[in-house]
Design an enzyme around this catalytic site. Structure first.
Site, mmCIF file in Angstrom:
data_model
loop_
_atom_site.group_PDB
_atom_site.id
_atom_site.type_symbol
_atom_site.label_atom_id
_atom_site.label_comp_id
_atom_site.label_asym_id
_atom_site.label_seq_id
_atom_site.Cartn_x
_atom_site.Cartn_y
_atom_site.Cartn_z
ATOM 1 C CG ASN A 1 -0.391 -0.049 2.549
ATOM 2 O OD1 ASN A 1 0.543 -0.786 2.803
ATOM 3 N ND2 ASN A 1 -0.956 0.738 3.462
ATOM 4 C CD GLU B 1 -1.309 5.177 4.924
ATOM 5 O OE1 GLU B 1 -2.024 4.345 5.493
ATOM 6 O OE2 GLU B 1 -0.663 6.044 5.549
ATOM 7 C CB CYS C 1 -5.255 -1.353 -1.705
ATOM 8 S SG CYS C 1 -6.548 -0.428 -0.848
ATOM 9 C CD GLU D 1 -5.263 -5.851 -1.002
ATOM 10 O OE1 GLU D 1 -5.927 -6.265 -0.048
ATOM 11 O OE2 GLU D 1 -4.783 -4.699 -1.035
ATOM 12 C CB CYS E 1 -10.652 -2.465 0.751
ATOM 13 S SG CYS E 1 -10.107 -1.803 -0.847
ATOM 14 C CB CYS F 1 -8.747 -4.608 -3.324
ATOM 15 S SG CYS F 1 -7.556 -3.264 -3.121
#
Length: 147
Positions: free
Chosen positions: A56, A58, A67, A69, A100, A103
């Site tokens: 990830n 940010e 993310c 993934e 999430c 994803c």
């Protein structure tokens, strides 16, 4: 092993599955998460056996965060891969870390039958099948057929 059932530890995984989880742990170590401090690593095995990782990333403008993934999936697609076999996701902390919603939708595009190994710091792994367990009746390419 049934869906959503914990294996208890990575020792009960096959060597290929352990390799994937270890690659996700390595990716998690490279995550950029200065705001939430919740680091996530993902390792995606494509149908030809290639392992692609992501972490990830940010951003101070929170919606610009991506993310792990999707990092791994986008990298795979950018390198010509279109079919994914298995994904390992490792988050920070003791709880298993599942993809999430965004994803899940992203990954569904490339394989509703994707097997997901979700874990955290404890090493306990829970297995899911994306389209059966994490995104039932998902919206994908088949939905648009005939339009």
């Amino acid at each position: 092993m049934t869906s959503g059932q914990s294996t208890g530890s990575t020792q009960s995984l096959s060597s290929d599955e352990r390799e994937l989880v270890e690659a996700a742990v390595d990716a998690r170590d490279r995550a950029y998460a200065p705001y939430s401090r919740f680091r996530v690593g993902a390792a995606l095995r494509t149908d030809d056996g290639t392992i692609v990782t992501g972490a990830n990333v940010e951003n101070a403008a929170y919606p610009a965060t991506i993310c792990a993934e999707r990092v791994a999936g986008a990298y795979a697609v950018a390198h010509g891969q279109r079919s994914f076999r298995m994904l390992a996701v490792v988050g920070t902390g003791p709880a298993v870390c599942t993809p999430c919603g965004t994803c899940r939708q992203f990954l569904y595009e490339f394989g509703p039958d994707l097997e997901v190994l979700a874990t955290g710091d404890t090493g306990a792994v829970t297995r899911y099948v994306l389209g059966r367990d994490l995104l039932r009746d998902g919206f994908g390419p088949a939905t648009l057929e005939g339009t």
